[in-house]
Scaffold this active site. Structure first.
Site, PDB file in Angstrom:
ATOM      1  N   LYS A  20      -4.058   8.476   6.476  1.00  0.00           N
ATOM      2  CA  LYS A  20      -3.737   7.798   7.454  1.00  0.00           C
ATOM      3  C   LYS A  20      -3.298   8.533   8.845  1.00  0.00           C
ATOM      4  O   LYS A  20      -2.841   8.272   9.068  1.00  0.00           O
ATOM      5  CB  LYS A  20      -3.466   6.801   7.764  1.00  0.00           C
ATOM      6  CG  LYS A  20      -5.133   5.379   7.616  1.00  0.00           C
ATOM      7  CD  LYS A  20      -5.239   3.855   8.099  1.00  0.00           C
ATOM      8  CE  LYS A  20      -6.264   3.226   7.525  1.00  0.00           C
ATOM      9  NZ  LYS A  20      -5.367   2.600   6.029  1.00  0.00           N
TER      10      LYS A  20
ATOM     11  N   ASN B  93      -0.496  -4.811  13.611  1.00  0.00           N
ATOM     12  CA  ASN B  93      -1.715  -3.976  12.771  1.00  0.00           C
ATOM     13  C   ASN B  93      -2.543  -4.254  13.418  1.00  0.00           C
ATOM     14  O   ASN B  93      -2.892  -5.721  13.070  1.00  0.00           O
ATOM     15  CB  ASN B  93      -0.609  -3.731  11.575  1.00  0.00           C
ATOM     16  CG  ASN B  93       0.481  -4.339  11.287  1.00  0.00           C
ATOM     17  OD1 ASN B  93       1.153  -3.123  11.941  1.00  0.00           O
ATOM     18  ND2 ASN B  93       1.160  -4.415   9.963  1.00  0.00           N
TER      19      ASN B  93
ATOM     20  N   TYR C 122     -11.343  -1.114   9.188  1.00  0.00           N
ATOM     21  CA  TYR C 122     -11.624  -2.283   8.092  1.00  0.00           C
ATOM     22  C   TYR C 122     -12.461  -3.130   8.710  1.00  0.00           C
ATOM     23  O   TYR C 122     -12.973  -3.906   8.381  1.00  0.00           O
ATOM     24  CB  TYR C 122     -10.504  -2.891   7.989  1.00  0.00           C
ATOM     25  CG  TYR C 122      -8.883  -2.104   7.197  1.00  0.00           C
ATOM     26  CD1 TYR C 122      -7.996  -1.839   7.768  1.00  0.00           C
ATOM     27  CD2 TYR C 122      -9.391  -2.233   5.982  1.00  0.00           C
ATOM     28  CE1 TYR C 122      -6.393  -1.487   7.158  1.00  0.00           C
ATOM     29  CE2 TYR C 122      -9.018  -0.473   4.735  1.00  0.00           C
ATOM     30  CZ  TYR C 122      -7.672  -0.506   5.227  1.00  0.00           C
ATOM     31  OH  TYR C 122      -6.814   0.280   4.692  1.00  0.00           O
TER      32      TYR C 122
ATOM     33  N   ASN D 256       6.962  -7.224   7.443  1.00  0.00           N
ATOM     34  CA  ASN D 256       5.560  -6.532   6.899  1.00  0.00           C
ATOM     35  C   ASN D 256       4.208  -6.805   6.805  1.00  0.00           C
ATOM     36  O   ASN D 256       4.410  -7.405   5.231  1.00  0.00           O
ATOM     37  CB  ASN D 256       5.576  -5.151   7.357  1.00  0.00           C
ATOM     38  CG  ASN D 256       4.331  -4.290   7.580  1.00  0.00           C
ATOM     39  OD1 ASN D 256       4.232  -3.748   8.560  1.00  0.00           O
ATOM     40  ND2 ASN D 256       3.182  -4.186   6.220  1.00  0.00           N
ATOM     41  N   GLU D 257       3.575  -7.324   7.798  1.00  0.00           N
ATOM     42  CA  GLU D 257       2.527  -7.896   7.651  1.00  0.00           C
ATOM     43  C   GLU D 257       2.679  -9.275   6.635  1.00  0.00           C
ATOM     44  O   GLU D 257       2.067  -9.398   5.714  1.00  0.00           O
ATOM     45  CB  GLU D 257       1.472  -7.374   6.966  1.00  0.00           C
ATOM     46  CG  GLU D 257       0.870  -6.622   8.081  1.00  0.00           C
ATOM     47  CD  GLU D 257      -0.131  -5.817   7.335  1.00  0.00           C
ATOM     48  OE1 GLU D 257      -0.529  -5.591   6.123  1.00  0.00           O
ATOM     49  OE2 GLU D 257      -0.831  -5.081   8.173  1.00  0.00           O
TER      50      GLU D 257
ATOM     51  N   TRP E 112      -0.429   4.856  13.163  1.00  0.00           N
ATOM     52  CA  TRP E 112      -0.613   4.680  11.667  1.00  0.00           C
ATOM     53  C   TRP E 112      -1.174   5.276  10.553  1.00  0.00           C
ATOM     54  O   TRP E 112      -2.366   5.929  10.925  1.00  0.00           O
ATOM     55  CB  TRP E 112      -0.438   3.358  10.408  1.00  0.00           C
ATOM     56  CG  TRP E 112      -0.588   2.766   9.266  1.00  0.00           C
ATOM     57  CD1 TRP E 112      -1.098   3.603   8.199  1.00  0.00           C
ATOM     58  CD2 TRP E 112       0.804   2.773   8.269  1.00  0.00           C
ATOM     59  NE1 TRP E 112      -0.679   2.609   7.066  1.00  0.00           N
ATOM     60  CE2 TRP E 112       0.993   3.124   7.614  1.00  0.00           C
ATOM     61  CE3 TRP E 112       2.122   2.576   8.996  1.00  0.00           C
ATOM     62  CZ2 TRP E 112       1.525   2.592   6.781  1.00  0.00           C
ATOM     63  CZ3 TRP E 112       2.701   2.681   8.486  1.00  0.00           C
ATOM     64  CH2 TRP E 112       3.201   2.824   6.888  1.00  0.00           C
TER      65      TRP E 112
ATOM     66  N   ASP F 216       0.861  -1.054   0.259  1.00  0.00           N
ATOM     67  CA  ASP F 216      -0.291  -0.258   0.228  1.00  0.00           C
ATOM     68  C   ASP F 216       0.861   1.701   0.328  1.00  0.00           C
ATOM     69  O   ASP F 216       0.638   1.609   1.232  1.00  0.00           O
ATOM     70  CB  ASP F 216      -0.232  -0.112   1.268  1.00  0.00           C
ATOM     71  CG  ASP F 216      -1.192   1.433   0.847  1.00  0.00           C
ATOM     72  OD1 ASP F 216      -2.047   1.851   1.916  1.00  0.00           O
ATOM     73  OD2 ASP F 216      -1.951   1.563  -0.104  1.00  0.00           O
TER      74      ASP F 216
HETATM   75  C1  GCU Z   1      -1.406  -2.487   6.549  1.00  0.00           C
HETATM   76  C2  GCU Z   1      -0.165  -1.666   5.908  1.00  0.00           C
HETATM   77  C3  GCU Z   1       0.139  -0.817   5.529  1.00  0.00           C
HETATM   78  C4  GCU Z   1      -0.921   0.081   4.717  1.00  0.00           C
HETATM   79  C5  GCU Z   1      -2.472  -0.001   6.379  1.00  0.00           C
HETATM   80  C6  GCU Z   1      -3.333   0.761   5.571  1.00  0.00           C
HETATM   81  O1  GCU Z   1      -1.395  -2.543   7.686  1.00  0.00           O
HETATM   82  O2  GCU Z   1       0.800  -2.257   6.371  1.00  0.00           O
HETATM   83  O3  GCU Z   1       1.419  -0.791   4.681  1.00  0.00           O
HETATM   84  O4  GCU Z   1      -0.970   1.377   4.802  1.00  0.00           O
HETATM   85  O5  GCU Z   1      -2.583  -1.360   6.620  1.00  0.00           O
HETATM   86  O6  GCU Z   1      -4.280  -0.095   5.017  1.00  0.00           O
HETATM   87  O7  GCU Z   1      -3.331   1.958   5.598  1.00  0.00           O
END
Ligand code: GCU
Length: 616
Positions: free
Chosen positions: A592, A489, A495, A426-427, A572, A189
């Site tokens: 965000k 995260n 979400y 990451n993830e 974030w 992303d």
């Molecule tokens: C995920 C991811 C990020 C992304 C974020 C989002 O957790 O690690 O890179 O930007 O979600 O959906 O804002």
């Protein structure tokens, strides 16, 4: 043995169109270029010649002999936003720079060092093939001594491409695992910016004997500092000296290696409150003559963890900060020094003491700033969106790139006191994710094997720091037990449970208790946040308004305050940032951030300042 020889052969020379390109040797990036009485540097940042190669015909047409009908481009900087026809272009492009080499460099070993070329790069010097490197966000270097023209101009040619492929890290180009249905099709992303993203240096080291690496480990004996300094030297190095805090220690080399263990009485410990740095001087001597000299810095500190806390210098530390990106309009992913300085001044303004280099290592200047400013760093390799199912050959390729990144990152950042945790992914994605009820799927065997080998490599290279991976919502909880710290995260109330922060916070609280029960490690929520369009308001918090983001962040921080095993909270994100186009990314931006993309505070930033500064 046979496979080792095969790997050796492939690594030493990649036959491309009858031209030999060496693969970069990670040892060559251990020391940042330094200007002193024995060494020279030349920063080639500035305006370069640039040419798009959409038909990938440049090598056949020998563009390395000089670019014709080129345009001008800024280095460092992504190419995507510098021109109207390059935004979504990720295929091949050529850079060229002419420079003289000072006569005073004669007799020295001359190198080129590229801070970051995203994604794959090949270098020619005066039309001669030099070397190639794959992977962005980490430096690579080659010796060019034999290719230099003296008393004439030299042409540096660098070919770069960032074609999104499933066997690269980060992955892209494949539909199956596309994070969003996005364009360009990245499996992550953030925008897949391309180009020479950091400075390109020419530099020298003495040819007879030179310091090639300095590795510093720090600890304490009572109130005294215990500093171990390992030096690697190339050439005919027999002896030298190390000085730190006014203490001199002689060193003698055997097999190019020397170690000194130095006690610093009443040492001044490095911490966010007092980020004191000691200068470390390393010299090589021949008789009473000094023949090389390298200066670096260190902060004397230790970092450990128990089942609930992270301990800096033996005392619990709480990480308050952000996940962020190296991202700014027009610069793209390119290093923008004024933005870097602004980000650190905003850390101070808001009361943050930490950030994660999501989702790739940042510019070396960032790391030096973190040392000086006392900011704690989770240092992450570019392994975002990894997955372990599908084509085996692609999986093996991704795995070997991750091992290369770990080697490069630890070689580059091993002496920064600010770096406290290495993050290997990451993830990482399991084949099936349970996003809704939060039930943790068990990871598949292949994934566990892959992740465990990455953690093992980190610990082998550096046992002095903590390790982690960042878990995706609903991801396998057994993966979260592999590192020293559990990082997750979480977006309950965004979400999932969208619009309902109360329900989200309740789900979060329940899940965290269950998670810690299992992992018995300190937990950091490395991402939590809500897209917030700057200037959007409502009497009652509503998704995308500044009130909702503030309410969301407050609710998560309140949950964290109620647990004794949360060791950090990273919002974030620090600032809004560019993404690929997708229906979930209005204008190709992730909103965000608590700051806008040009670093203006939203309501949540003021809230955090009032809450975090209060805790300082
Ligand atoms: C995920 C991811 C990020 C992304 C974020 C989002 O957790 O690690 O890179 O930007 O979600 O959906 O804002």
């Amino acid at each position: 043995m046979k496979s080792l020889l095969t790997i050796l052969f492939v690594c030493l020379s990649v036959q491309m169109n009858g031209q030999d390109f060496r693969t970069a040797n990670t040892e060559d990036i251990a020391l940042f270029p330094q200007q002193n009485e024995f060494r020279n540097t030349l920063d080639l940042s500035g305006i370069w010649k640039f040419k798009k190669d959409s038909l990938a015909e440049g090598e056949k047409q020998q563009w390395f002999k000089g670019l014709s009908d080129y345009r001008s481009i800024a280095v460092p900087g992504s190419w995507n936003e510098q021109f109207d026809d390059m935004r979504d272009y990720l295929a091949m492009a050529w850079y060229e720079k002419e420079t003289y080499i000072p006569a005073s460099w004669k007799g020295q070993r001359i190198f080129i060092r590229v801070g970051s070329a995203n994604y794959a790069a090949k270098i020619w010097v005066n039309g001669q093939p030099l070397g190639q490197h794959e992977g962005g966000h980490l430096p690579f270097a080659f010796e060019i001594s034999s290719l230099v023209n003296w008393n004439a101009s030299n042409r540096i040619t660098i070919q770069v491409e960032n074609i999104l492929k499933p066997d690269r890290v980060p992955t892209g180009g494949d539909v199956a695992t596309g994070l969003f249905n996005n364009f360009p099709k990245s499996n992550y992303d953030f925008f897949p910016y391309a180009g020479l993203h950091r400075a390109v240096w020419l530099y020298t080291v003495p040819s007879a004997a030179a310091i090639a690496d300095v590795a510093i480990n720090t600890g304490f004996t009572g109130n005294d500092g215990a500093v171990e300094i390992k030096v690697v030297a190339h050439g005919k190095a027999s002896q030298g000296r190390i000085s730190i805090a006014g203490i001199q220690a002689p060193i003698r080399f055997s097999g190019g290696k020397a170690t000194a263990s130095i006690k610093i009485p009443n040492v001044r410990r490095w911490s966010p409150e007092d980020p004191f740095l000691y200068t470390v001087d390393v010299t090589l001597t021949e008789g009473n003559k000094t023949i090389d000299h390298y200066t670096t810095e260190t902060g004397v500190r230790t970092i450990t963890a128990n089942s609930k806390q992270i301990l800096l210098n033996g005392k619990p530390i709480f990480l308050k900060g952000f996940g962020k990106h190296e991202d700014f309009p027009i610069y793209g992913r390119g290093t923008a020094y004024p933005v870097m300085i602004k980000d650190f001044s905003l850390f101070k303004w808001i009361g943050a003491n930490s950030f994660r280099t999501s989702h790739y290592p940042y510019d070396e200047e960032y790391m030096r700033m973190a040392d000086r400013e006392g900011i704690l760093v989770i240092d992450e390799i570019p392994a975002v969106g990894l997955y372990f199912h599908g084509d085996t050959a692609q999986l093996q390729r991704r795995q070997s790139v991750c091992h290369q990144y770990i080697n490069e990152l630890i070689t580059r950042d091993k002496n920064h006191p600010s770096v406290i945790i290495w993050c290997i992914a990451n993830e990482p994605f399991p084949a099936k994710v349970g996003l809704t009820s939060g039930e943790e799927k068990q990871g598949d065997d292949q994934a566990l094997v892959s992740l465990k080998t990455l953690f093992k490599q980190v610990k082998t290279l550096d046992s002095s720091r903590l390790t982690t991976l960042v878990g995706v919502m609903g991801g396998p909880s057994d993966w979260l037990t592999l590192g020293d710290v559990t990082c997750v995260n979480r977006y309950w109330g965004w979400y999932t449970n969208p619009g309902d922060v109360r329900a989200g916070a309740a789900m979060l609280s329940m899940e965290l208790d269950r998670l810690h029960q299992k992992v018995q490690k300190p937990v950091i929520i490395t991402e939590f946040g809500a897209d917030t369009y700057p200037g959007m308001h409502a009497e009652q918090p509503e998704m995308f308004t500044e009130e909702y983001q503030t309410d969301f962040i407050k609710a998560y921080l309140d949950v964290a305050d109620s647990k004794d095993f949360i060791a950090g909270m990273h919002v974030w994100a620090f600032a809004d940032f560019k993404t690929s186009q997708a229906i979930m990314r209005f204008g190709g931006i992730n909103y965000k951030g608590v700051f806008t993309r040009d670093r203006k505070p939203k309501m949540a930033a003021h809230y955090l300042r009032q809450r975090w500064a209060r805790k300082n």
